[in-house]
Structure formats: structure tokens, C-alpha cells
Design an enzyme around this catalytic site. Structure first.
Site, PDB file in Angstrom:
ATOM      1  N   ASP A 167       0.862  -1.013  -0.159  1.00  0.00           N
ATOM      2  CA  ASP A 167       0.115   0.043  -0.030  1.00  0.00           C
ATOM      3  C   ASP A 167       0.882   1.343  -0.027  1.00  0.00           C
ATOM      4  OD1 ASP A 167      -2.667   1.153   0.230  1.00  0.00           O
ATOM      5  OD2 ASP A 167      -1.861   1.910   2.039  1.00  0.00           O
TER       6      ASP A 167
ATOM      7  N   GLU B  76      14.673 -15.021  -0.407  1.00  0.00           N
ATOM      8  CA  GLU B  76      14.823 -16.059   0.387  1.00  0.00           C
ATOM      9  C   GLU B  76      13.984 -17.262   0.483  1.00  0.00           C
ATOM     10  OE1 GLU B  76      15.786 -14.926   4.548  1.00  0.00           O
ATOM     11  OE2 GLU B  76      17.025 -13.046   3.747  1.00  0.00           O
TER      12      GLU B  76
END
Length: 547
Positions: A203, A252
Site C-alpha cells: 500500500d 529467500e
């Protein structure tokens, strides 16, 4: 590697949790309600769903005022309900993207409560943008910034300092120059990644960093036309290092993505958000704001594709979301060539859209969009052709924009009205009760899922056909080449991964367009059996006739 990644041509469906499905009968949608309706998304043919905020929040801004990013608001359920939703979605082959709201917190967040109780200059206040006021007694705001929801962007606390809120007064902006803020949000990302979410929609991804010294804005600024311009609170260079850090985090984990809500112009400025070491996607708001005018659309598609390709990223197309007037109504208003513009909320006293024309154009616009190279986002209910709810009574409005603007702007409630699932059921199947949190227009009954299911002329069945064909042909992984066509017709060839060609024709004119020879029609946006002529405000997918 370029060319890899599920997200490069994915179709993602936005679920606004308050308005999707209400399982417990309180009139507000919830996570169990979403879980119970996931089969609808499978039948529709999307690849993923994006959930707007469901976190702990006082709900002053529909959940975008987050008080705890690591828990579910009881209004929507609990973490067990979220885990059940995630498991069910994954079992059905759907990926799940969740919101993260990093520009601001709720004023009820523990950090902000601590800041209010602390002294000026304290570490607690340093997490937010507290400043002394201007003038002899500090009674004037620190600068001239205004809130996106109307009114000043600063509020004063009892000890005399002011805090910044670019949105509602209950949404204080964080100070991202403070390392503690970055560490906290990295922890939030990892919390949800460990639970198994497939990505995040960020956002206000262009707003976390403000210009040094928080200088006054200069010159006129119309946020409905140019959402950023050269304003000191938007699109500052420092946001990109935040996004690079977040990219390192999600990398990751396998196949996780980041998508920016960044109202940024021009196109090359927005493309910086999707460079190889930053975000995977950013919404193409230039496309959303482009009027239904052939020349304007051709320019926007060409320019935004080129900007994304220059950084090796796919483009991400969108026509509606929880913050804008639904495109089935937007396209029912007069369309004017020129700079892109956002349509404000529509009220009962405003000129009303032409519903039939708007829906016809919306179906054609979606048919065009879903053929374009890249990814696409759909907003809940657009597959039903839902129009904006333009006649909501004043006392039903809940968007803070309504109050902050002094009742001059209707706000965004009109696009957030609960979904109609069954035309003859209480709250149109949204929940067991008769009173959803926003009233549903009477015309929603005929647009309910059960009324459209199996009707080959319906908007729902058009979306299903489009998404089946898109999954089979993979135009999202293709390459666009424009065809010669009349000025009011868009003609494009998409070179497909299998070596074939998808030819898309969209007639934005006022008279029938004769289809070129040698093309086999696959589908038409108006649901008709195509002949040799393409009617106005209609689009078709075709392919060369096999020889």
C-alpha cells in the site's frame, strides 16, 4: 531469470474482505466466508487472490489503519481462520497475496500510543513524523501539505507538537529514516512468509520516504490528474532502497512476489519500481485512468509496455479496484481524449452513468486487457459486470473521505458494496442476515452469481471464457505488434509462446467494423456469434484461419 515466474502472466483476483461473503451473519464479510467461496475463483479461472487488509484495526479506513500487522481482527476471524483459508486456497491451486501497509499505522497502534505518552524528541516519537509548528507559538502546521482525504495533513497533540498524516487523522505517517521502522516491517514480512503467503501488495509504495526537511509544496497540484508530480511526499528516491531490502527478504523464499500500489507518473518513473532488484509488479494506473478512446489507449499500452520492457519486467494491467469507480460505470460516462484522470466517487445528485453503455464498454475493455502481454488484476464483482453503487444514502457512507472533504467527495464506498451471490436470498446471498454493512442496489439482484451462471450471454460466462482461453493460449507471455486499423479501432497481434498469433480487435467507434479476411473468431465481448462485422464498443479475439 527473465521469462520465468508464475507472476509474469498471472491473473490475480482482489477480494475486499468486508464485502466478499459473511459467514457469521453480522453483515460484514470475514475469512471463513472467503474460504467458503473459493470455488468461485477456481471456476472463474484465476491464478491467485489478493486479500485487502484483515488485520487488527479500528476500521476507520476500511482496515488500512492497522493496529497490529501480525494478527487478524476479530471482525474477520482469527489466525486459525486465516491458516484455513490459506490451506484451502493452496489445495485448490490458488496463490494468496496479502496487503502490507507501511506508510502509516493506526493511531491505536501501540507505537503511536507510546509516542503520545512520550516527550517531544523521545525515541517513541522518532518512529513517526512529529514536528514543531510554525509561527511564534507553533500554532501553524509545520508545512502546507494536505491530506489525500481532504483537509490538512497535520494534527496537533496537547503538548503542542504536530504529527503528519497524509491520509486520515487516525493514520499517522511513519518515519522511514528511523532504522527501527525498517526492522519492524521486515519482521512483519517474515511473519506472513513463514505462514505461507505467496506475496504482498504494498500500500502507498511510493510514499514512505519524504523529502528532507519536509518542504512546502510549490505550484498547483491536482491529485486527480497527476498523483505525484514533483511533490515532496511522493516518489522520493529513498523508497527504492526500502523495496530492494524487501526484495532480498522475499527472495529467500520460493516463488514469492511483491506488487506496488504506486500512483506514479511518468511511465519510466513507475518502471523504476520493477527493476530487477526491486519489486516484481506495479499496478498500471496509467492504463486504468485512460479513457475509452482508441488513440489514448494505444498510446498508453505502447508507452507502458515499453517502460516495463526497458527494465526487463512484465506489465501489470488493471481496470478496477477498491479505490476507484468501477469501470462498468466509469465507461458509461462521457469519454474525453486527453490526459488520464481519476473519476471521483459518484453520488445520487451527480450525472449518472449510462449503465448499458458502460457495461458494453467494460466487457470490451476487459477482453482487450486480458489479451495484453503481462499480468492482470481483477476486482471482485467485475466478473458480474457490477456497476458503481451511485445512490447510497449519505448516512450509509463510511469512507473517511466523505467527512474529511466536508461532504464534497462521496468517497469510495460505491465500489465496495457487498457481492451478490444469489438474487432471491437475504442480502443477495452475501450472508444470512438482511443488513450488509453497505446497502446493495436493487439492480444487483439480476447480476448475482446464480442468475448469470450458465447463461452464455452473461458477463460471468464471458470472463470464464476469456480466462480459459488466456490459460490455453498464454498471451500474457506473448509479444504485441500493432496492426493497421482505422483511427477508432484498436488492432493488435500477440505473438504467442507456441508460435501462433492471437489477433485482437476492439471497435471504439460509432459504426460497425468489417473484420479483416482470414481470421477465425474465438470469442466476442458482447457474447454474440460473430459475423463479418464487429459492432461499436465491442472487442474480439481471433486467430488466422488454418490453411
Amino acid at each position: 531469470m527473465v521469462g520465468r515466474g508464475w507472476w509474469r502472466d498471472a491473473v490475480v483476483y482482489q477480494v475486499y474482505p468486508r464485502s466478499w461473503a459473511d459467514a457469521d451473519g453480522d453483515g460484514i464479510g470475514d475469512l471463513p466466508g472467503i474460504t467458503a467461496r473459493l470455488d468461485h475463483l477456481v471456476a472463474l479461472g484465476v491464478d491467485a487472490l489478493w486479500l485487502s487488509p484483515f488485520y487488527v484495526s479500528p476500521q476507520n479506513d476500511g482496515g488500512y489503519d492497522v493496529a497490529d500487522h501480525r494478527d487478524v481482527d476479530p471482525l474477520f476471524g482469527d489466525l486459525a481462520a486465516f491458516d484455513a483459508l490459506l490451506t484451502r486456497a493452496h489445495d485448490l491451486g490458488l496463490r494468496v497475496i496479502v496487503d502490507v501497509v507501511p506508510n502509516h499505522t493506526s493511531s491505536e497502534h501501540p507505537w503511536f500510543r507510546e509516542a503520545l505518552a512520550a516527550e517531544p524528541g523521545s525515541p517513541a516519537r522518532a518512529r513517526y513524523l512529529f514536528r514543531d509548528g510554525r509561527g511564534p507559538d507553533g500554532a501553524e502546521p509545520p508545512n502546507n501539505w494536505t491530506s489525500n482525504f481532504g483537509g490538512p495533513a497535520w494534527s496537533r497533540v496537547p503538548d503542542g507538537q504536530w504529527y503528519l498524516h497524509l491520509f486520515d487523522v487516525t493514520q499517522p505517517d511513519l518515519d522511514w529514516s528511523n532504522p527501527e521502522v525498517g526492522d519492524e516491517y521486515e519482521s512483519v514480512l517474515r511473519f506472513w512468509l513463514e505462514r505461507g503467503v505467496d506475496g504482498f501488495r504494498i500500500d502507498v509504495a511510493h510514499g514512505m520516504v519524504k523529502a528532507d526537511g519536509l518542504p512546502d509544496t510549490t505550484g498547483p497540484w491536482d491529485s486527480s490528474v497527476d498523483p505525484t508530480g514533483s511533490q515532496p511526499m511522493w516518489d522520493q528516491p529513498g523508497v527504492h532502497e526500502i523495496h530492494r531490502r524487501w526484495r532480498r527478504v522475499v527472495d529467500e523464499y520460493d516463488d514469492r512476489i511483491l506488487c506496488a500500489e504506486a500512483w506514479v507518473l511518468p511511465d519510466d518513473a513507475l518502471a523504476r519500481y520493477v527493476r530487477a532488484d526491486e519489486l516484481h509488479q506495479s499496478f498500471n494506473f496509467a492504463y486504468l485512468m485512460t479513457p475509452w478512446v482508441a488513440a489514448d489507449l494505444r498510446h498508453t499500452i505502447t508507452a507502458t509496455l515499453a517502460a516495463a520492457e526497458a527494465v526487463g519486467a512484465p506489465q501489470t494491467w488493471v481496470l478496477s479496484n477498491h479505490d476507484v469507480v468501477r469501470h462498468a460505470s466509469r465507461f458509461g460516462l462521457p469519454q474525453r481524449s486527453g490526459r488520464p484522470s481519476r473519476v471521483p466517487g459518484i453520488g445520487p445528485e451527480d450525472p449518472q452513468p449510462d449503465a448499458a453503455l458502460g457495461l458494453r464498454r467494460a466487457r470490451a475493455a476487459t477482453t482487450l486487457m486480458l489479451a495484453l502481454p503481462g499480468s492482470a488484476y481483477l476486482y471482485q464483482g467485475e466478473e458480474l459486470g457490477l456497476p458503481e453503487a451511485t445512490r447510497l444514502p449519505d448516512d450509509a457512507l463510511q469512507d473517511p473521505t466523505w467527512e474529511r472533504s466536508g461532504h464534497r467527495s462521496r468517497g469510495r464506498d460505491g465500489c465496495r458494496v457487498p457481492m451478490p451471490w444469489a438474487g432471491a436470498a437475504p442480502s443477495l446471498g452475501f450472508g444470512p442476515g438482511d443488513h450488509p454493512w453497505l446497502p446493495q442496489p436493487a439492480e444487483y439482484a439480476d447480476l448475482a452469481v446464480d442468475r448469470q451462471d450458465g447463461d452464455e450471454t452473461s458477463t460471468l460466462e464471458l470472463y470464464r471464457r476469456l480466462l480459459r482461453a488466456r490459460r490455453e493460449l498464454r498471451p500474457g507471455l506473448g509479444r504485441l505488434v500493432w496492426r493497421d486499423a482505422p483511427d477508432d479501432v484498436l488492432g493488435l497481434d500477440v505473438d504467442l509462446p507456441d508460435g501462433g498469433t492471437l489477433t485482437v480487435l476492439a471497435n471504439l467507434g460509432t459504426s460497425d467494423y468489417a473484420l479483416p479476411d482470414g481470421l477465425e473468431v474465438l470469442l466476442v465481448s458482447d457474447g454474440s456469434d460473430a459475423g463479418e462485422l464487429l459492432p461499436p464498443d465491442t472487442a474480439a479475439w481471433t486467430r488466422p484461419v488454418a490453411r
